[in-house]
Design an enzyme around this catalytic site. Structure first.
Site, PDB file in Angstrom:
ATOM      1  N   SER A 137       0.963  -1.159  -0.062  1.00 57.28           N
ATOM      2  CA  SER A 137      -0.053  -0.004  -0.146  1.00 57.28           C
ATOM      3  C   SER A 137       0.679   1.045  -0.066  1.00 57.28           C
ATOM      4  O   SER A 137       2.092   1.109   0.431  1.00 57.28           O
ATOM      5  CB  SER A 137      -0.744  -0.041   1.074  1.00 57.28           C
ATOM      6  OG  SER A 137      -1.550   1.100   1.452  1.00 57.28           O
ATOM      7  N   TYR A 149      -1.570  -1.167  10.634  1.00 57.64           N
ATOM      8  CA  TYR A 149      -1.637  -1.366   9.002  1.00 57.64           C
ATOM      9  C   TYR A 149      -0.462  -0.940   8.207  1.00 57.64           C
ATOM     10  O   TYR A 149       0.319  -1.416   7.373  1.00 57.64           O
ATOM     11  CB  TYR A 149      -2.978  -0.714   8.703  1.00 57.64           C
ATOM     12  CG  TYR A 149      -3.142  -0.918   7.186  1.00 57.64           C
ATOM     13  CD1 TYR A 149      -3.588  -2.169   6.708  1.00 57.64           C
ATOM     14  CD2 TYR A 149      -3.073  -0.226   5.961  1.00 57.64           C
ATOM     15  CE1 TYR A 149      -3.918  -2.522   5.461  1.00 57.64           C
ATOM     16  CE2 TYR A 149      -3.317  -0.144   4.771  1.00 57.64           C
ATOM     17  CZ  TYR A 149      -3.649  -1.421   4.325  1.00 57.64           C
ATOM     18  OH  TYR A 149      -3.803  -1.810   3.069  1.00 57.64           O
TER      19      TYR A 149
END
Length: 258
Positions: A137, A149
């Site tokens: 990401s 995350y």
């Protein structure tokens, strides 16, 4: 000649489904790995009808060690492509989040990527052919959008870059795909409100998959789809990290997500 096989984790929606459809159209047979057996079987039937692909359904929860081992065993039998797409985020603050959920996130986003890649590589190296795509990401490149995350995706990027050096000359490519906001079920499942996100930041699944595979063909290791995200990540490397965090706190809403 036997058809090449691509194993894809998290294929029942979003980027995983996009990769599954693309590889099926390109003549691959598929192994699809996810928790939802009904959705897996529905997708398998669609891909068989639309593209003639032979599809193996492998239900598994990658947060569970026994299920990861089951998928790893299948990979040791040999595949041409592994797409480590499964992953998730959670909403809320780190210090109030359920620790079991945080551990499950780490197991899916990090441990599964490591274990499945470790299982897939020996047969790929022996065959002098193979591709591993690890879905990371932009959050792993730019600080400030939550903690666990972003950290998990930063690990995936560093892992892929390190392995790329080790795999040079073997015929096996490893790639870290770093998308920004993509129109999928991802944020809704995480309980993250994206209503105020500027329209220009959103990417479409098919565009991300197409750009990813084009960069895979060019042997690019870290792949950032979308000109807007190329500009953001390039700029992020050129300015102080405290400024990047401040901007990302506004654009990416760093609070209320782990």
């Amino acid at each position: 000649m036997p058809r090449p096989v691509a194993l894809i984790t998290g294929p029942t929606s979003g980027l995983g489904a996009g990769f599954a459809r693309r590889y099926a159209r390109e003549g691959y047979d598929l192994v699809l790995v996810a928790r939802d057996t009904a959705r897996l079987e529905q997708l398998a039937a669609e891909l068989h009808d639309e593209a003639g692909a032979n599809v193996e359904v492998l239900p598994a929860d990658l947060a569970e060690a026994a299920d990861r081992a089951k998928v790893a065993a299948r990979l040791r039998d040999g595949v041409r492509v592994l797409v480590n797409n499964a992953g998730f985020a959670t909403s809320g603050e780190f210090w109030t989040a359920d620790f079991a959920a945080l551990q499950a996130q780490l197991d899916v986003n990090v441990t599964a990527v490591m274990e499945l890649t470790h299982a897939a590589l020996p047969s790929m190296v022996a065959a002098h052919a193979g591709t591993v795509i690890n879905v990371a990401s932009v959050a792993g490149l730019l600080p400030g959008r939550g903690s666990t995350y972003s950290a998990s995706k930063a690990w995936v990027i560093a892992f892929s870059e390190g392995l790329a050096n080790g795999l040079a000359g073997t015929g096996v490519g490893i790639h870290a795909l770093c998308p920004g906001f993509v129109r999928t079920e991802f944020h809704a499942r995480a309980g993250i409100d994206m209503a105020d996100t500027p329209a220009f930041l959103w990417l479409e699944v098919d565009d991300v998959v197409r750009e990813c595979l084009a960069d895979v063909a060019r042997d690019k290791v870290v792949i950032v789809p979308g000109m807007q995200y190329k500009a953001l990540t390039t700029g992020g490397r050129m300015v102080p990290r405290n400024l990047v965090r401040a901007v990302n706190k506004v654009v990416g809403k760093g609070r209320g997500r782990t």
